[in-house]
Write an enzyme that holds these catalytic residues in place. Structure first.
Site, PDB file in Angstrom:
ATOM      1  CE  LYS A  42     -16.152   9.885   9.378  1.00  0.00           C
ATOM      2  NZ  LYS A  42     -16.229  10.439  10.759  1.00  0.00           N
ATOM      3  CG  ASP A  46     -33.938   7.095   4.294  1.00  0.00           C
ATOM      4  OD1 ASP A  46     -35.005   6.473   4.183  1.00  0.00           O
ATOM      5  OD2 ASP A  46     -33.848   8.163   4.921  1.00  0.00           O
TER       6      ASP A  46
END
Ligand code: IMP
Ligand code: MG
Length: 171
Positions: A37, A97
């Protein structure tokens, strides 16, 4: 919580990414695939700044299922519905990340024979640039270690609504 980017800085970052994308894709009518999302706010702003013919789809993956640490395996929750064969595809991520999610998404989408596949990310961890310097083709900003929230990015479904981008303090 510590603010790392104001909404104004975010807007400027999105603008400069959009300018590069417009320049590179011209009349190619790319398919922009938002990774849900987290990327929905970014993608919504990005397409209006790009302001040229393009298509949008979404893919839902989940790797941060329990708060702040990656589970290590990427789950595909919802796939795209667009036929991307021979299309120019731009994957749009909120924050990269370890790069694991991106690797999985690349593999998944490459199987459908797109004409090209590039990645646009609003944010990436500074440490990623050293380990995977080519992971992101269009990068907004590098961010330090620490869990980032706001501008669509959540921690356990919280904080997505914040207009600025923040780092959660430890604890
Ligand atoms: P990676 O697979 O380790 O690169 O993690 C990427 C995914 O985890 C992205 O789709 C992000 O939505 C989410 N993520 C990574 N770092 C953060 C963070 O600091 N805050 C919120 N979500 C994050
Ligand atoms: Mg994401």
């Amino acid at each position: 919580m510590k603010r790392i980017l104001s909404s104004r800085q975010v807007r400027n970052t999105v603008r400069s990414l959009a300018a590069r994308i417009r320049e590179d894709y011209g009349d190619k009518r790319p398919v922009l695939i938002g990774v849900l999302k987290g990327a929905f706010v970014f993608l919504a702003d990005l397409i209006r700044e790009v302001n040229m013919p393009l298509e949008v789809d979404f893919i839902t993956v989940s790797s941060y299922r329990h708060g702040r640490t990656s589970s290590g395996d990427v789950q595909f929750v919802r796939d795209i519905t667009t036929d991307i064969a021979r299309r120019h595809v731009l994957l749009v991520e909120d924050i990269v990340d370890s790069g694991l999610t991106l690797d999985e998404l690349r593999r998944h989408l490459t199987r459908r024979s797109p004409a090209s596949l590039r990645v646009c990310a609003l944010l990436a961890r500074r440490s990623l640039r050293a380990s995977h310097p080519d992971a992101v083709d269009y990068l907004g900003r590098s961010v330090p270690d620490g869990f980032v929230v706001g501008y669509g990015i959540d921690c356990g479904e919280d904080y997505r609504y914040l207009p600025d981008i923040w780092v959660l303090e430890d604890g």
